[in-house]
Design a protein around this motif. Structure first.
Motif, PDB file in Angstrom:
ATOM      1  N   TRP A 170       0.851  -1.190   0.000  1.00 37.46           N
ATOM      2  CA  TRP A 170       0.000   0.000   0.000  1.00 37.46           C
ATOM      3  C   TRP A 170       0.883   1.235   0.000  1.00 37.46           C
ATOM      4  O   TRP A 170       1.756   1.383   0.840  1.00 37.46           O
ATOM      5  CB  TRP A 170      -0.929   0.011   1.213  1.00 37.46           C
ATOM      6  CG  TRP A 170      -1.954  -1.083   1.209  1.00 37.46           C
ATOM      7  CD1 TRP A 170      -1.990  -2.186   2.009  1.00 37.46           C
ATOM      8  CD2 TRP A 170      -3.107  -1.178   0.345  1.00 37.46           C
ATOM      9  NE1 TRP A 170      -3.080  -2.970   1.713  1.00 37.46           N
ATOM     10  CE2 TRP A 170      -3.778  -2.373   0.686  1.00 37.46           C
ATOM     11  CE3 TRP A 170      -3.609  -0.382  -0.680  1.00 37.46           C
ATOM     12  CZ2 TRP A 170      -4.935  -2.783   0.044  1.00 37.46           C
ATOM     13  CZ3 TRP A 170      -4.765  -0.789  -1.331  1.00 37.46           C
ATOM     14  CH2 TRP A 170      -5.418  -1.969  -0.961  1.00 37.46           C
ATOM     15  N   TRP A 171       0.627   2.138  -0.941  1.00 37.72           N
ATOM     16  CA  TRP A 171       1.332   3.409  -1.016  1.00 37.72           C
ATOM     17  C   TRP A 171       0.486   4.534  -0.430  1.00 37.72           C
ATOM     18  O   TRP A 171       0.967   5.637  -0.222  1.00 37.72           O
ATOM     19  CB  TRP A 171       1.653   3.758  -2.467  1.00 37.72           C
ATOM     20  CG  TRP A 171       2.689   2.886  -3.119  1.00 37.72           C
ATOM     21  CD1 TRP A 171       2.682   1.530  -3.222  1.00 37.72           C
ATOM     22  CD2 TRP A 171       3.868   3.327  -3.806  1.00 37.72           C
ATOM     23  NE1 TRP A 171       3.782   1.086  -3.921  1.00 37.72           N
ATOM     24  CE2 TRP A 171       4.528   2.177  -4.299  1.00 37.72           C
ATOM     25  CE3 TRP A 171       4.417   4.590  -4.063  1.00 37.72           C
ATOM     26  CZ2 TRP A 171       5.715   2.248  -5.016  1.00 37.72           C
ATOM     27  CZ3 TRP A 171       5.600   4.663  -4.783  1.00 37.72           C
ATOM     28  CH2 TRP A 171       6.242   3.505  -5.243  1.00 37.72           C
ATOM     29  N   MET A 172      -0.764   4.257  -0.204  1.00 37.86           N
ATOM     30  CA  MET A 172      -1.717   5.199   0.393  1.00 37.86           C
ATOM     31  C   MET A 172      -2.725   4.376   1.177  1.00 37.86           C
ATOM     32  O   MET A 172      -3.058   3.256   0.772  1.00 37.86           O
ATOM     33  CB  MET A 172      -2.401   6.036  -0.691  1.00 37.86           C
ATOM     34  CG  MET A 172      -3.464   6.999  -0.188  1.00 37.86           C
ATOM     35  SD  MET A 172      -4.222   7.985  -1.529  1.00 37.86           S
ATOM     36  CE  MET A 172      -3.022   9.335  -1.631  1.00 37.86           C
ATOM     37  N   SER A 173      -3.185   4.892   2.293  1.00 39.39           N
ATOM     38  CA  SER A 173      -4.172   4.173   3.094  1.00 39.39           C
ATOM     39  C   SER A 173      -5.395   3.854   2.240  1.00 39.39           C
ATOM     40  O   SER A 173      -5.905   4.726   1.530  1.00 39.39           O
ATOM     41  CB  SER A 173      -4.605   5.024   4.289  1.00 39.39           C
ATOM     42  OG  SER A 173      -3.479   5.396   5.066  1.00 39.39           O
ATOM     43  N   PRO A 174      -5.875   2.611   2.271  1.00 41.31           N
ATOM     44  CA  PRO A 174      -6.993   2.217   1.398  1.00 41.31           C
ATOM     45  C   PRO A 174      -8.212   3.122   1.512  1.00 41.31           C
ATOM     46  O   PRO A 174      -8.866   3.419   0.508  1.00 41.31           O
ATOM     47  CB  PRO A 174      -7.303   0.791   1.848  1.00 41.31           C
ATOM     48  CG  PRO A 174      -6.003   0.276   2.373  1.00 41.31           C
ATOM     49  CD  PRO A 174      -5.332   1.456   3.023  1.00 41.31           C
ATOM     50  N   GLU A 175      -8.514   3.604   2.731  1.00 35.22           N
ATOM     51  CA  GLU A 175      -9.709   4.434   2.882  1.00 35.22           C
ATOM     52  C   GLU A 175      -9.548   5.826   2.270  1.00 35.22           C
ATOM     53  O   GLU A 175     -10.527   6.575   2.159  1.00 35.22           O
ATOM     54  CB  GLU A 175     -10.109   4.571   4.355  1.00 35.22           C
ATOM     55  CG  GLU A 175      -9.148   5.372   5.214  1.00 35.22           C
ATOM     56  CD  GLU A 175      -8.111   4.499   5.915  1.00 35.22           C
ATOM     57  OE1 GLU A 175      -7.638   4.932   6.987  1.00 35.22           O
ATOM     58  OE2 GLU A 175      -7.798   3.409   5.407  1.00 35.22           O
ATOM     59  N   LEU A 176      -8.316   6.173   1.860  1.00 36.09           N
ATOM     60  CA  LEU A 176      -8.076   7.460   1.211  1.00 36.09           C
ATOM     61  C   LEU A 176      -8.127   7.372  -0.308  1.00 36.09           C
ATOM     62  O   LEU A 176      -8.084   8.402  -0.999  1.00 36.09           O
ATOM     63  CB  LEU A 176      -6.711   8.021   1.627  1.00 36.09           C
ATOM     64  CG  LEU A 176      -6.523   8.324   3.114  1.00 36.09           C
ATOM     65  CD1 LEU A 176      -5.122   8.868   3.371  1.00 36.09           C
ATOM     66  CD2 LEU A 176      -7.575   9.301   3.622  1.00 36.09           C
TER      67      LEU A 176
ATOM     68  N   ARG B 261     -19.399  11.311  -1.378  1.00 33.73           N
ATOM     69  CA  ARG B 261     -19.700  12.558  -0.672  1.00 33.73           C
ATOM     70  C   ARG B 261     -19.304  12.467   0.802  1.00 33.73           C
ATOM     71  O   ARG B 261     -18.774  13.423   1.365  1.00 33.73           O
ATOM     72  CB  ARG B 261     -21.194  12.890  -0.803  1.00 33.73           C
ATOM     73  CG  ARG B 261     -21.730  13.048  -2.226  1.00 33.73           C
ATOM     74  CD  ARG B 261     -21.094  14.193  -2.989  1.00 33.73           C
ATOM     75  NE  ARG B 261     -19.809  13.853  -3.592  1.00 33.73           N
ATOM     76  CZ  ARG B 261     -19.674  13.212  -4.755  1.00 33.73           C
ATOM     77  NH1 ARG B 261     -20.732  12.802  -5.431  1.00 33.73           N
ATOM     78  NH2 ARG B 261     -18.462  12.971  -5.243  1.00 33.73           N
ATOM     79  N   ALA B 262     -19.575  11.323   1.446  1.00 32.23           N
ATOM     80  CA  ALA B 262     -19.213  11.184   2.856  1.00 32.23           C
ATOM     81  C   ALA B 262     -17.704  11.226   3.033  1.00 32.23           C
ATOM     82  O   ALA B 262     -17.187  11.848   3.973  1.00 32.23           O
ATOM     83  CB  ALA B 262     -19.772   9.878   3.416  1.00 32.23           C
ATOM     84  N   ALA B 263     -16.976  10.585   2.124  1.00 22.04           N
ATOM     85  CA  ALA B 263     -15.512  10.584   2.201  1.00 22.04           C
ATOM     86  C   ALA B 263     -14.968  11.994   2.014  1.00 22.04           C
ATOM     87  O   ALA B 263     -14.048  12.423   2.726  1.00 22.04           O
ATOM     88  CB  ALA B 263     -14.941   9.645   1.136  1.00 22.04           C
ATOM     89  N   GLU B 264     -15.519  12.724   1.064  1.00 20.63           N
ATOM     90  CA  GLU B 264     -15.061  14.098   0.811  1.00 20.63           C
ATOM     91  C   GLU B 264     -15.339  14.991   2.014  1.00 20.63           C
ATOM     92  O   GLU B 264     -14.514  15.855   2.358  1.00 20.63           O
ATOM     93  CB  GLU B 264     -15.750  14.653  -0.434  1.00 20.63           C
ATOM     94  CG  GLU B 264     -15.317  13.968  -1.726  1.00 20.63           C
ATOM     95  CD  GLU B 264     -16.236  14.244  -2.898  1.00 20.63           C
ATOM     96  OE1 GLU B 264     -15.924  13.792  -4.012  1.00 20.63           O
ATOM     97  OE2 GLU B 264     -17.283  14.909  -2.693  1.00 20.63           O
TER      98      GLU B 264
END
Length: 298
Positions: A45-51, A271-274
């Motif tokens: 992983w190069w970035m957290s999956p949730e991002l 939308r929730a993530a943003e």
């Protein structure tokens, strides 16, 4: 067109003194501090999956882990590329104001700010070139409405409001990735060090933006203030959409990259993530009266 000298209260002066001294006390040489891995494995992983920009949508479940890790690599390179381009733009604006009569009071802190941001731009670019062999191009500029009128108080406010929003948005990602033990130390290091410096810049930015907003409201009509609010809201959305990069999707091996971008921008699950990403700056804009509501343009 000149503008009056920035008048600040004792609390702001004390904050400037404290942050300036902290910049001195916490100074480091990035060319010596960073320990760069010779290479980073693609199968990590190069970035957290949730991002990831697909998180919260059916596409996240549709792609296998290998594809998601490839996507995390190129979204990581895109994220640091956006930092490089964003920092370059903010440096141009701040350098144009340092040691001018209007910004005499914060100029000592500006010198530290400029030095730190220049170093941030270097280590983000270094990451991209070492491990991605490129920088992605930056997004086009979002023109300020009525900027041909050269309203200096509007211009000053928007410059620093955009800088503040950019820093707070980036800091959300930095904080998450600095703490994510699934990421390698090289990636966590870059995000951790940037977060440490940005905490000072954000504290300064909030005070300055509040002050500049008050000055702007006293200088222009209520209608113009509403126009500026709408512009800043468009800038928020514009910034969020810069994470949906079709060039990233192409490099990650996803089919029909433009369609992927369109699908993700339209996905209700994003939308929730943003909103998580912009929660802190949005709350500040609302509390300080810069935004009259939290409704963003679609």
């Amino acid at each position: 067109m000149a503008t009056a000298t920035l008048e600040v209260n004792d609390r702001f002066r004390e904050l400037l003194d404290r942050l300036t001294q902290k910049s001195i006390d916490d100074y480091y040489n990035p060319y010596q501090r960073f320990v760069w891995a010779d290479s980073l494995e693609d199968d990590q992983w190069w970035m957290s999956p949730e991002l990831l920009s697909v998180h919260g949508t059916p596409l996240f479940d549709a792609y296998d882990e290998k594809t998601l890790k490839a996507l995390s690599k190129w979204e990581s390179i895109n994220f640091y590329s956006l930092n490089v381009h964003g920092i370059r733009e903010l440096l141009i604006e701040v350098v144009g104001r340092v040691q001018t009569p209007a910004f005499d009071v914060p100029s000592d802190f500006f010198h530290h700010f400029i030095g730190e941001e220049n170093e941030h731009m270097w280590f983000f670019a270094e990451f991209c070139k070492r491990y991605g062999q490129k920088l992605y191009a930056g997004p086009p500029a979002l023109k300020i409405p009525g900027s041909d009128q050269h309203e200096i108080e509007v211009e000053n406010f928007l410059v620093f409001a955009r800088i503040l929003f950019f820093e707070e948005m980036v800091d959300y990602y930095n904080t998450k990735m600095a703490q994510d033990t699934s990421l390698c130390e090289t990636i966590r290091q870059v995000n951790r060090i940037h977060h440490e410096d940005e905490s000072r810049h954000i504290a300064f930015g909030r005070e300055l933006v509040s002050h500049l907003h008050t000055r702007m409201k006293a200088a222009v009509s209520a209608e113009r203030v509403r126009e500026v609010e709408q512009y800043l809201k468009r800038y928020v959305v514009f910034s969020l959409y810069s994470f949906y990069n079709p060039h990233v999707y192409r490099d990650a091996g996803l089919s029909d990259p433009l369609k992927v971008r369109e699908t993700l921008i339209a996905a209700e699950g994003r939308r929730a993530a943003e909103r998580k990403v912009i929660r802190k700056p949005l709350a500040f804009f609302l509390k300080s009266g810069i935004f009259t509501d939290d409704v963003l343009p679609v």
